[in-house]
Scaffold this active site. Structure first.
Site, PDB file in Angstrom:
ATOM      1  N   GLU A 288     -12.331 -20.676 -28.004  1.00 14.59           N
ATOM      2  CA  GLU A 288     -12.396 -19.819 -29.178  1.00 14.59           C
ATOM      3  C   GLU A 288     -11.419 -18.662 -28.975  1.00 14.59           C
ATOM      4  O   GLU A 288     -11.221 -18.194 -27.858  1.00 14.59           O
ATOM      5  CB  GLU A 288     -13.818 -19.285 -29.364  1.00 14.59           C
ATOM      6  CG  GLU A 288     -14.733 -20.360 -29.880  1.00 14.59           C
ATOM      7  CD  GLU A 288     -16.161 -19.874 -30.099  1.00 14.59           C
ATOM      8  OE1 GLU A 288     -16.377 -18.677 -30.269  1.00 14.59           O
ATOM      9  OE2 GLU A 288     -17.050 -20.746 -30.092  1.00 14.59           O
TER      10      GLU A 288
ATOM     11  N   ASN B 177     -16.189 -27.470 -18.159  1.00 16.59           N
ATOM     12  CA  ASN B 177     -16.939 -26.245 -18.464  1.00 16.59           C
ATOM     13  C   ASN B 177     -17.819 -25.826 -17.286  1.00 16.59           C
ATOM     14  O   ASN B 177     -17.967 -24.639 -17.002  1.00 16.59           O
ATOM     15  CB  ASN B 177     -17.782 -26.436 -19.728  1.00 16.59           C
ATOM     16  CG  ASN B 177     -16.948 -26.220 -20.992  1.00 16.59           C
ATOM     17  OD1 ASN B 177     -15.759 -25.925 -20.904  1.00 16.59           O
ATOM     18  ND2 ASN B 177     -17.554 -26.389 -22.144  1.00 16.59           N
TER      19      ASN B 177
ATOM     20  N   GLY C   5     -17.898  -9.509 -13.687  1.00 13.46           N
ATOM     21  CA  GLY C   5     -18.452  -8.590 -14.673  1.00 13.46           C
ATOM     22  C   GLY C   5     -19.773  -9.083 -15.206  1.00 13.46           C
ATOM     23  O   GLY C   5     -20.644  -9.503 -14.446  1.00 13.46           O
TER      24      GLY C   5
ATOM     25  N   CYS D   9     -20.737 -22.499 -25.709  1.00 15.62           N
ATOM     26  CA  CYS D   9     -20.377 -23.697 -24.938  1.00 15.62           C
ATOM     27  C   CYS D   9     -20.836 -23.652 -23.482  1.00 15.62           C
ATOM     28  O   CYS D   9     -21.674 -24.457 -23.074  1.00 15.62           O
ATOM     29  CB  CYS D   9     -18.870 -23.899 -24.997  1.00 15.62           C
ATOM     30  SG  CYS D   9     -18.284 -24.031 -26.698  1.00 15.62           S
TER      31      CYS D   9
ATOM     32  N   LYS E  50     -24.748 -23.584 -22.704  1.00 14.67           N
ATOM     33  CA  LYS E  50     -25.494 -24.784 -23.119  1.00 14.67           C
ATOM     34  C   LYS E  50     -24.956 -26.037 -22.408  1.00 14.67           C
ATOM     35  O   LYS E  50     -25.726 -26.936 -22.081  1.00 14.67           O
ATOM     36  CB  LYS E  50     -25.473 -24.948 -24.645  1.00 14.67           C
ATOM     37  CG  LYS E  50     -24.304 -25.728 -25.197  1.00 14.67           C
ATOM     38  CD  LYS E  50     -24.519 -26.243 -26.590  1.00 14.67           C
ATOM     39  CE  LYS E  50     -23.231 -26.724 -27.218  1.00 14.67           C
ATOM     40  NZ  LYS E  50     -22.627 -27.929 -26.650  1.00 14.67           N
TER      41      LYS E  50
HETATM   42  C1  UGA Z   1     -15.010 -22.763 -23.238  1.00 11.92           C
HETATM   43  C2  UGA Z   1     -13.918 -23.452 -22.419  1.00 11.92           C
HETATM   44  O1  UGA Z   1     -13.086 -22.463 -21.825  1.00 11.92           O
HETATM   45  C3  UGA Z   1     -13.074 -24.378 -23.298  1.00 11.92           C
HETATM   46  O2  UGA Z   1     -12.124 -25.062 -22.508  1.00 11.92           O
HETATM   47  C4  UGA Z   1     -14.007 -25.384 -23.965  1.00 11.92           C
HETATM   48  O3  UGA Z   1     -13.293 -26.268 -24.809  1.00 11.92           O
HETATM   49  C5  UGA Z   1     -15.027 -24.622 -24.783  1.00 11.92           C
HETATM   50  O4  UGA Z   1     -15.782 -23.753 -23.920  1.00 11.92           O
HETATM   51  C6  UGA Z   1     -15.932 -25.625 -25.437  1.00 11.92           C
HETATM   52  O5  UGA Z   1     -16.663 -26.320 -24.743  1.00 11.92           O
HETATM   53  O6  UGA Z   1     -15.847 -25.806 -26.661  1.00 11.92           O
HETATM   54  P1  UGA Z   1     -15.050 -20.662 -24.883  1.00 11.92           P
HETATM   55  O7  UGA Z   1     -16.522 -20.896 -25.040  1.00 11.92           O
HETATM   56  O8  UGA Z   1     -14.237 -20.374 -26.080  1.00 11.92           O
HETATM   57  O9  UGA Z   1     -14.352 -21.918 -24.177  1.00 11.92           O
HETATM   58  O10 UGA Z   1     -14.940 -19.418 -23.914  1.00 11.92           O
HETATM   59  P2  UGA Z   1     -14.221 -19.098 -22.518  1.00 11.92           P
HETATM   60  O11 UGA Z   1     -12.881 -18.540 -22.756  1.00 11.92           O
HETATM   61  O12 UGA Z   1     -14.350 -20.234 -21.596  1.00 11.92           O
HETATM   62  O13 UGA Z   1     -15.156 -17.919 -22.002  1.00 11.92           O
HETATM   63  C7  UGA Z   1     -16.534 -18.185 -21.754  1.00 11.92           C
HETATM   64  C8  UGA Z   1     -17.230 -16.954 -21.234  1.00 11.92           C
HETATM   65  O14 UGA Z   1     -16.822 -16.699 -19.892  1.00 11.92           O
HETATM   66  C9  UGA Z   1     -16.995 -15.664 -22.001  1.00 11.92           C
HETATM   67  O15 UGA Z   1     -18.223 -15.020 -22.187  1.00 11.92           O
HETATM   68  C10 UGA Z   1     -16.089 -14.862 -21.093  1.00 11.92           C
HETATM   69  O16 UGA Z   1     -16.246 -13.474 -21.258  1.00 11.92           O
HETATM   70  C11 UGA Z   1     -16.558 -15.314 -19.730  1.00 11.92           C
HETATM   71  N1  UGA Z   1     -15.564 -15.145 -18.645  1.00 11.92           N
HETATM   72  C12 UGA Z   1     -14.383 -15.809 -18.705  1.00 11.92           C
HETATM   73  C13 UGA Z   1     -15.858 -14.328 -17.566  1.00 11.92           C
HETATM   74  O17 UGA Z   1     -16.946 -13.727 -17.487  1.00 11.92           O
HETATM   75  N2  UGA Z   1     -14.940 -14.198 -16.575  1.00 11.92           N
HETATM   76  C14 UGA Z   1     -13.752 -14.837 -16.603  1.00 11.92           C
HETATM   77  O18 UGA Z   1     -12.958 -14.675 -15.641  1.00 11.92           O
HETATM   78  C15 UGA Z   1     -13.459 -15.663 -17.694  1.00 11.92           C
END
Ligand code: UGA
Length: 490
Positions: free
Chosen positions: A183, A239, A284, A291, A294
Site C-alpha cells: 500500500e 510477508n 519502533g 496484511c 493477518k
Molecule cells: C505488505 C508487504 O510488504 C507487501 O509485499 C504485500 O504484498 C502486502 O503486505 C500484502 O500482503 O498485500 P503493506 O501491508 O502495504 O505490504 O505494508 P508494509 O510496507 O509491508 O508495512 C507493514 C507494516 O510494517 C507497517 O505497519 C510498517 O510501519 C511496519 N514496518 C515496516 C516496520 O515497523 N518496520 C519496518 O522496518 C518496515
C-alpha cells in the site's frame, strides 16, 4: 529505433467472438473480480499495459465511484491512472459478474481473505464464492487466476470445487499468481513487479500469462513457475519473513534499551551486509495493516494444522514481540506523564498503519491512541490522510484539523506513524505550542538532535535516553508532593 516492450496487441488480430479465443490469437481480455486495494490497482495497471479490462464488485456504490474515476481510498497515483483508462474506455466497472466474465478471457480473483472471527484462520468465503461464480459464468475458454492471499492448499480445493461447474466444451484452468504490492506504492509495484510467480500453469496458460505480463517481463521481471502450493506459500512466506525481520529488530531494540545502545545505528550497520539488507529493519511500534498481522496468523494456523510446528511457534513469537511494542509505547507514555495519563492531553501524530495510506486496519497507532483514551487521557489525533478512516473506526477519539492544533496544549506528544509531515516539522514552532515539550518518537524517525535543540525531550525505544536519570522511577515518586507541585506550577 528504440526497442519497446511488446504490447498486448502486437501481431494479434483482435477477434472477440470465438469460443476458444483465449489461448490463441487476440490480446487476452481481462476481468478483475473484487476492486479493493488489490483489484482496483490491478485493473488500472492492466489497462495501462494495454488490455481491455472489466472490474467487478458486488458493492454498487464502489462500482459507481470507480466508474466515475473516483478511488474510494487513498493510494498515490491510482486516481490518475484509473481516470485515464476509464476515460479511454479501456477500463470499466460493473456489478454484473456474468457479463464481465462472458467478455473476458483471463479472470483475476482479487477478493479479500480477512481473518476469520474467533480464529486465526483466513476466511475464504469470498474467494470460494467469486471463483465459483466465475466458473459458472464462463462461456468460452479461459484462465481463472487466483491473486488473493490464501492458506496453502486452497487452490487445489478450488480446482476440485469448480470442476463440475464448468460448462461442457469450455476449457478452464485455475492457476495462482500471488501479488506482492505494498500500500502506498501499489501502482509502482503492480506496473513494475519485482517477480511474477505463476503456480499450477500448463503450457497454454503459462503462454497466456506471459502475454498478460509481457511489459514487465520485457524489462526484466523474473518469472517463477511452480506448483499451486508453492505459489500460495511464496506469498505468505514473504510477508512472514518481513514480519520476522521487523520483530527481530524490535527484539534487538529491547536489548539496546537495556544496554544503552542505539538500534538505528545498529540497523544501519547491519544493513550494509548485503545478506541482511537495511530495509524492514526500522525498530519502533511494529507492524500493522491489513496484511502482515493477518497473514502471519493465518500461516501460524495453517502450519499448526499441517503439523509444521516450528513455523507456527516462530510466528507466534513474531506476533508476541510485535504486540509487545504497542504496550511498550503505552507504558512509555504513562511513564512520561509520571505514572498517570488521567486528564492529561496527549497529541497523537499518526493514525494510519504506515505513511502514504489512509488505511487504519490493525493500526498500531490507533491501538495506542485508543488504549490511552480508555485510561482517561485527552487524546487528540492527527494524520495527514487517515483522519476520516480513523474517525469511522474510532469515533470516540478526538481528531484535530492540522498538526498545530493537535499539539496545542499537549502534555505529551506521540509520533506513531512516520509521515514526512512529522519528520520535517519545525520542532521550534511545535515547542511553542505544547504545554510540555516531550515527545515519544515511537518510529525512531525524528531528527532527535534538532528536536532536543528546540527544547524537546525525545524519548525513543532502542536509543540511549539522555533524560532517563532525571525521570521519576516509580509511580510513588511520580505522585510525590514535589512532583505534583511541579506539575501544577507549569
Ligand atoms: C505488505 C508487504 O510488504 C507487501 O509485499 C504485500 O504484498 C502486502 O503486505 C500484502 O500482503 O498485500 P503493506 O501491508 O502495504 O505490504 O505494508 P508494509 O510496507 O509491508 O508495512 C507493514 C507494516 O510494517 C507497517 O505497519 C510498517 O510501519 C511496519 N514496518 C515496516 C516496520 O515497523 N518496520 C519496518 O522496518 C518496515
Amino acid at each position: 529505433m528504440t526497442a519497446r516492450p511488446p504490447g498486448p496487441h502486437d501481431s494479434l488480430p483482435n477477434t472477440h467472438d470465438r469460443k476458444d479465443s483465449t489461448m490463441n490469437d487476440h490480446a487476452p481480455r481481462i476481468s478483475v473480480i473484487g476492486t479493493g486495494y488489490l483489484g482496483a490497482t490491478h485493473a488500472a495497471a492492466m489497462a495501462e499495459m494495454g488490455f481491455d479490462v472489466v472490474g467487478v464488485d458486488a458493492d454498487p456504490k464502489k462500482v459507481q465511484a470507480l466508474s466515475r474515476g473516483d478511488v474510494p481510498f487513498f493510494e498515490p497515483g491510482l486516481p490518475e491512472l484509473l481516470r485515464r483508462h476509464v476515460d479511454s474506455g479501456r477500463l470499466r466497472f460493473t456489478s454484473d459478474l456474468a457479463d464481465a466474465v462472458a467478455v473476458s478471457d483471463v479472470h483475476f480473483v482479487c477478493v479479500g481473505t480477512p481473518q476469520r472471527v474467533g480464529s486465526f484462520a483466513a476466511n475464504l468465503d469470498h474467494v470460494q464464492e467469486a471463483t465459483r461464480a466465475v466458473a459458472k459464468a464462463m462461456t468460452h475458454d479461459g484462465v481463472i487466476v487466483g491473486k488473493s492471499t490464501v492458506p496453502v492448499g486452497t487452490a487445489a480445493t478450488l480446482r476440485a470445487m469448480i470442476e463440475p461447474l464448468i460448462a461442457e466444451g469450455v476449457h478452464a484452468e485455475l492457476i495462482w499468481n500471488p501479488e506482492f504490492l505494498r500500500e502506498g506504492m501499489a501502482v509502482e509495484d503492480t506496473l513494475h513487479p519485482d517477480r511474477i510467480v505463476l503456480g499450477g500453469t500448463t503450457e497454454s496458460s503459462e503462454a497466456v500469462m506471459r502475454r498478460v505480463y509481457a511489459a514487465p517481463i520485457a524489462v526484466g521481471a523474473p518469472v517463477i513457475t511452480c506448483d499451486l502450493p508453492t505459489a500460495e506459500l511464496v506469498k505468505v512466506s514473504a510477508n512472514a519473513f518481513l514480519a520476522t525481520k521487523i520483530s527481530f529488530v524490535n527484539a534487538i531494540a529491547e536489548v539496546c534499551d537495556a544496554a544503552g545502545a542505539d538500534v538505528s545505528v545498529l540497523a544501519d550497520a547491519l544493513g550494509h551486509d548485503a545478506r541482511i539488507g537495511r530495509r524492514f529493519l526500522d525498530a519502533g511500534l511494529g507492524f500493522g495493516g491489513g496484511c502482515l498481522p493477518k497473514d502471519i496468523r493465518a500461516l501460524m494456523h495453517r502450519s499448526a494444522e499441517l503439523g509444521a510446528f516450528s513455523a507456527a511457534s516462530l510466528l507466534q513469537q513474531v506476533d508476541e514481540i510485535n504486540m509487545g511494542r504497542r504496550q511498550l509505547i503505552i507504558d512509555r507514555a504513562v511513564e512520561a506523564l509520571y505514572g498517570s495519563v488521567l486528564n492529561r492531553r496527549i497529541a497523537v501524530l499518526g493514525a494510519a498503519f504506515k505513511p502514504h495510506t489512509d488505511d487504519v486496519r490493525d493500526s498500531p497507532a490507533l491501538n495506542v491512541a485508543a488504549a490511552l483514551h480508555l485510561r482517561g487521557a485527552q487524546v487528540v489525533v492527527w494524520d495527514p490522510e487517515a483522519v476520516p478512516t480513523a474517525r469511522r473506526d474510532f469515533p470516540t477519539l478526538s481528531y484535530a484539523q492540522d498538526l498545530e492544533s493537535a499539539v496545542r496544549g499537549a502534555d505529551l506528544t506521540l509520533v506513531l506513524t512516520e509521515w514526512p509531515e512529522f519528520v520535517q516539522a519545525d520542532p521550534a514552532v511545535l515547542a511553542r505550542l505544547v504545554r510540555d515539550p516531550q515527545v515519544v518518537d515511537a518510529r525512531n524517525c525524528l531528527p532527535a538532535a534538532a528536536w532536543e535543540e528546540a527544547g524537546w525531550t525525545v524519548l525513543r525505544s532502542g536509543a540511549p535516553d539522555a533524560d532517563a536519570p532525571q525521570r521519576p522511577r516509580s509511580r510513588t515518586e511520580a505522585r510525590s508532593p514535589r512532583r505534583v507541585a511541579e506539575l501544577v506550577a507549569r
